[in-house]
Design a protein around this motif. Sequence first.
Motif: not given
Length: 367
Positions: A267-275
Amino acid sequence: MKVAVVGGGVVGLSVAWAAAVAGHQVQLIDAAPGSGASWVAGGMLAPVTEAWPGEEHVLALGSASLDRWPDFAARLDKNGGLRTEGTLVVAVDGADRAELDGVADFLAKLGREVTRVTAREVRRLEPSLGTSVRSGLLVPGDLAVDNRVLLSSLRKAAVEAGTQPIAVAATSVSAGEVALANGSTVECDVVVLAAGAWSGGLYNGLAKVVRPVKGEVLRLKARDGALDPPTRTVRALVEGRQVYLVPRDGRGLVLGATQYEAGFDTEVTVGGVRDLLRDAERVLPGIGEYAVLECAAGLRPGSPDNLPVLGWLEPGVLAATGHHRNGILLAPITAEAVVDLLAGREPPEPARAADPGRLLAVTNGGG
Ligand code: GLY
């Protein structure tokens, strides 16, 4: 020989293609070829800029494979998606700059072609990079490839060379036999296990050797009016974190990658995309005007020492897995090594350090 290749990512496809060209009767087993880590990948061919002190074997293997890449690509449709613009590493704050200097010293000592460039030269080379960039390192030899062009070219080449695809998942692998999810088995002389992060679930001896290492990657495109993407691959150090930007045809840009030990989580996380976006915007301020085309997560097949697992596991079972961050780079030398091993020859010298014996003895109590 009858060879069953388990796994249809970049490594499995390259192995199947090379083995078929060498005259073997090849079956390629994968329910969804080319849909795993190879599909998500950024596509860097970057032995030098992925190099890490203490991992000189990884650098030697990667460099030997990069040397093979131009010939490998030339034999593929669309030149396998190869791009030859090179790589620029950039640093943002003072500590990043110091780290970049350390990397430059390490690489210079190893005799690698790297050139330090000032912030002004960085912006002359890549005008879309922002004023937060403090210094850079030009590494013209580290290349890139459009991984999705590569996958389709490899599939075509493998089939044209005689590979027979079997679109069913494998459930286990043993000497001369692959069990399939539909209850049938494939009998062969040699199984080549090229199932990436899933290899440990298919062959018990690798259960503690190959692990999934999650990476999230974004695919972007410069919209009308937005600044062009860089022409080279840009790898940035941003307050100690790493982000890379790999250009694609049609003003596309691949932005990666996070790295987590998270099991088989895709799963792609919001935190990963934000970083990723926050760090990318520090170096490429115009990125806010880009379109987001895709967010995806892939599972790198990690190994304990970051070298692949490449060689005989037992008579009748060959491993071609554990390529971690470097599967696309290492595809040519892996395929060559497998063909050598099938023929009873030693693999190319730098691939010998990747023999599974170094890990099986440790993780399986000498067995
Ligand atoms: N080779 C880049 C990555 O694994 O993210």
